[in-house]
Design an enzyme around this catalytic site. Structure first.
Site, mmCIF file in Angstrom:
data_model
loop_
_atom_site.group_PDB
_atom_site.id
_atom_site.type_symbol
_atom_site.label_atom_id
_atom_site.label_comp_id
_atom_site.label_asym_id
_atom_site.label_seq_id
_atom_site.Cartn_x
_atom_site.Cartn_y
_atom_site.Cartn_z
ATOM 1 N N GLY A 176 0.811 -1.205 0.000
ATOM 2 C CA GLY A 176 0.000 0.000 0.000
ATOM 3 C C GLY A 176 0.847 1.259 0.000
ATOM 4 O O GLY A 176 1.962 1.297 -0.534
ATOM 5 N N SER A 177 0.329 2.302 0.647
ATOM 6 C CA SER A 177 0.961 3.617 0.545
ATOM 7 C C SER A 177 2.290 3.722 1.275
ATOM 8 O O SER A 177 2.974 4.730 1.152
ATOM 9 C CB SER A 177 0.007 4.685 1.067
ATOM 10 O OG SER A 177 -1.115 4.794 0.217
ATOM 11 N N THR A 178 2.671 2.697 2.061
ATOM 12 C CA THR A 178 4.006 2.748 2.662
ATOM 13 C C THR A 178 5.083 2.791 1.585
ATOM 14 O O THR A 178 6.179 3.315 1.814
ATOM 15 C CB THR A 178 4.235 1.527 3.570
ATOM 16 O OG1 THR A 178 4.065 0.324 2.805
ATOM 17 C CG2 THR A 178 3.258 1.520 4.729
ATOM 18 N N ALA A 189 -5.409 2.725 -1.332
ATOM 19 C CA ALA A 189 -4.057 2.801 -0.795
ATOM 20 C C ALA A 189 -3.740 4.163 -0.240
ATOM 21 O O ALA A 189 -2.625 4.444 0.128
ATOM 22 C CB ALA A 189 -3.046 2.450 -1.881
#
Length: 706
Positions: free
Chosen positions: A353-355, A704
């Site tokens: 995801g957005s990590t 995300a």
């Protein structure tokens, strides 16, 4: 008057050999001459009785036997004396030297398998002596009676199987009788004494050892377990099996059991609060890549081998571990991600995801295709064939690079990655270790799932930029973020304690200046973005949230099934530790106002972990200098362009607008996607595009964002 007897009365008594009175012997006064007395007057004839002759003959025979026996003993002792003289004087033999028996020193265990400790010497695994019960069927006359008596002490045994096990029989296919049959292991002293009191012949005991884990399930997946013969079959027990069996010195791990317990409790609470099916957590030293804590939930207690096969609802076992136990009814198989033995931290593959937007920003900054004042179009969705990329609660305007991270914009990350290009994007992911298996000291590791070099196209670059279309383990993510925070050096994570003050070798993956900028951006996400829940006063936490939909077994994304994660580091003014917290399939609740994204689920859990472990690790909060320190690591959401002209950008680098200037169009040149007809350079792909190793993208890849 003379009273003396007459002369005839003084005659000597007759000899025993003389003739009776009134008779004469032959040879006297007319007898034969041969029978006459000799000149000395002795008798020539002696009569011996028959018993005396027999006695004398027996004595002669015994005397002969004694002579023979004496000769035999003399010969035997002579031979022994000769052998001793030869062995000690003539040709002495050198004695064989035997190793002295090892006497354990105080504090040293006498058990064969070495213990495992944490970095502070706390025992995590140790072997202790126990007793095992076995039977010799050949010594048991009545198997059924013996089984009934044994069941009084060990009621958990299955009677039919026990009777069959202790009944006299031969080894299948041979005529050799069975003389050994295990009955029970790990008997406590009370049960051993009770079995002895039964007085049943054929039951025997023998000493053995059992592996115990004093910390329970705190580090079950890291430590692993051993089989009934004491050999490692999982985790560190398997990786260092030879070392643990041949050396007595403890294996010292990098784990800190205090941090391990705090991390486990925080992740467990987040799972319970949001009704998740599991979770994971990692705490790592950013400068040495030592893993101080690694958690995967649900877990198990490795000290209870009988409990390894139990699930919720089973009756707990009592007493010793039984070999001849009652068979349990069959149960439905568990999903792999719900198996307590499944290690989510090193085996679980999830879309991050957005990590991953942290890596996208680091790549663009380090490649020179973007800078902190670059702006990217986040007002219009990106359409690629039948797929659409959009933002989750987007700002619907152009965003500068810090805003892309703070607001977690999928569109901004996709434009940012396209400025670098697919080839360099994949090369950077490989450099960060996101395409290979990690070399951590447990055998349970997974290789990331990512498109191949030939299959990595524009659509892959856009989706991987915000953490979709690639699956990695949580340990991959936190290890990469540690490199972003420590100055740009990537090291292999380790579970072994490293010598104090000794630097570990690593590979530079980004410039130190880029790492400094990333630390400021990570701090911005916590102060002004989606990671506010992770803030802990005085510890200057920075990081990134990530919420990704889970993929189904037949491809495609699952509705309302997501991964909520937070990855970060602290304190960002002098980075020491990296942290990762993840909850699998969280559900919304009233406390989160109906949301189950990482900002509500994982970020607060990360904050609670930092709040507990920072004092344990000897870190004092800098509450008195918060404004001064914050100023050194701050970055504005909309940085202005420097006053002097910047150097000409490299080919494909986006020219950033001046501060305050309108930014209606993205700064990325030709590859920029501007609706309604995006001028995106496309590779030849069919409308039904599928990413390598991951399911096809949904029409809206917008979860995300947070």
């Amino acid at each position: 008057m003379n009273n003396l007897p007459p002369e005839d009365s003084l005659r000597l008594p007759p000899s025993p050999d003389s003739a009776p009175a009134g008779r004469r012997l032959p040879g006297t006064l007319g007898g034969p001459a041969s029978l006459r007395p000799g000149p000395s007057g002795s008798r020539a004839l002696v009569r011996i009785a028959a018993p005396e002759l027999a006695r004398r003959a027996q004595l002669e025979k015994t005397r002969g036997r004694l002579v023979v026996a004496a000769g035999g003993f003399a010969l035997l002792f002579g031979a022994v004396s000769l052998k001793l003289a030869f062995a000690t004087l003539l040709d002495p033999m050198t004695p064989k030297l035997r190793p002295a028996a090892h006497m354990p020193t105080p504090g040293e265990t006498a058990i064969g398998r070495a213990p495992i400790t944490d970095r502070n010497g706390e025992v995590l695994a140790v072997s202790l002596q126990v007793t095992e019960l076995y039977a010799n069927p050949q010594e048991i006359n009545d198997a059924e009676a013996a089984a009934d008596r044994l069941l009084r002490v060990l009621p958990n045994l299955d009677r039919d199987r026990l009777v069959a096990r202790i009944t006299r029989r031969n080894v299948p296919g041979t005529e050799r009788p069975v003389e050994f049959a295990y009955i029970a292991r790990n008997l406590p002293p009370r049960q051993q004494q009770a079995i002895n009191d039964l007085g049943v012949p054929g039951f025997h005991f023998r000493p053995a050892e059992r592996r115990f884990y004093p910390q329970g399930s705190a580090a079950a997946h890291v430590l692993g377990q051993v089989d009934v013969d004491g050999r490692g079959i999982a985790g560190v027990e398997r990786s260092f099996d030879e070392r643990l069996r041949t050396e007595r010195a403890p294996v010292r791990l990098s784990l800190d059991v205090r941090v391990q317990v705090a991390l486990r409790e925080a992740v467990q609470k987040a799972i319970a609060d949001y009704n998740g099916i599991g979770g994971a957590g990692v705490v790592m030293d950013v400068n040495t890549a030592e893993i101080l804590a690694m958690v995967s939930l649900p877990d198990y207690d490795a000290s209870d081998p009988g409990g390894l096969q139990r699930r919720a609802g089973d009756a707990p076992a009592t007493g010793a571990q039984q070999v001849v136990a009652r068979p349990t009814p069959p149960r439905a198989p568990l999903r792999s991600d719900q198996d307590p033995h499944f290690n989510r931290a090193t085996v679980g593959l999830y879309e991050p995801g957005s990590t991953f937007k942290l890596f996208t920003a680091a790549m663009a900054l380090d490649a020179g295709t973007a800078n902190i004042w670059s702006s990217f179009d986040a007002a219009h969705p990106i359409r690629y064939g039948r797929f659409t990329i959009s933002d989750y609660k987007g700002k619907n305007r152009s965003l500068m690079l810090p805003e892309v991270l703070a607001y977690s914009s999928n569109l901004g990350a996709a434009h940012m990655a396209m400025g670098v290009g697919p080839a360099r994007h994949r090369e950077f992911m490989g450099r960060m270790g996101m395409l290979t298996r990690l070399g951590v000291e447990v055998p349970e590791t997974a290789r990331p799932l990512a498109p191949t070099a030939q299959g990595w196209r524009d659509i892959n670059t856009m989706t991987v930029a915000f953490g979709h279309g690639i699956s990695v383990t949580p340990l991959h993510v936190v290890n990469g973020v540690a490199a972003l925070a420590n100055g740009g050096i990537l090291r292999q994570p380790t579970l072994l304690a490293q010598p104090a003050g000794e630097a570990r070798e690593g590979t530079r993956v980004i410039a130190e200046r880029t790492s400094d900028t990333l630390r400021r951006l990570m701090r911005l996400v916590v102060t002004d973005g989606s990671g506010k829940g992770a803030e802990v006063a005085g510890y200057f936490v920075g990081g990134k949230t990530g919420t990704a939909q889970k993929t189904g077994p037949r491809g495609g994304y699952l509705e309302d099934k997501r991964i909520a994660a937070f990855v970060g580091a602290f304190p960002l003014n002098a980075p020491r530790y990296a942290l990762y917290v993840m909850v699998d399939e969280p559900k919304p609740n009233a406390q989160s106002h109906g949301y189950a994204t990482a900002g509500w689920v994982a970020a607060p859990a990360a904050g609670s972990v930092i709040r507990r472990i920072a004092p344990i690790l000897g870190m004092v909060p800098e509450t008195d200098r918060i404004p001064q320190i914050q100023q050194t690591i701050a970055i504005p959401l909309q940085p202005g362009r420097p006053a002097r002209p910047a150097a000409p950008p490299t080919a494909g680098a986006p020219p950033g607008p001046a501060r305050g200037a309108p930014a209606a169009a993205p700064s990325v040149p030709a590859p920029a996607l501007v609706p309604p007809a995006p001028a995106l350079r496309r590779t030849e792909a069919t409308p039904t595009l599928r990413l390598a190793a991951v399911p096809a993208l949904p029409r809206e890849a917008g979860l995300a964002a947070r």
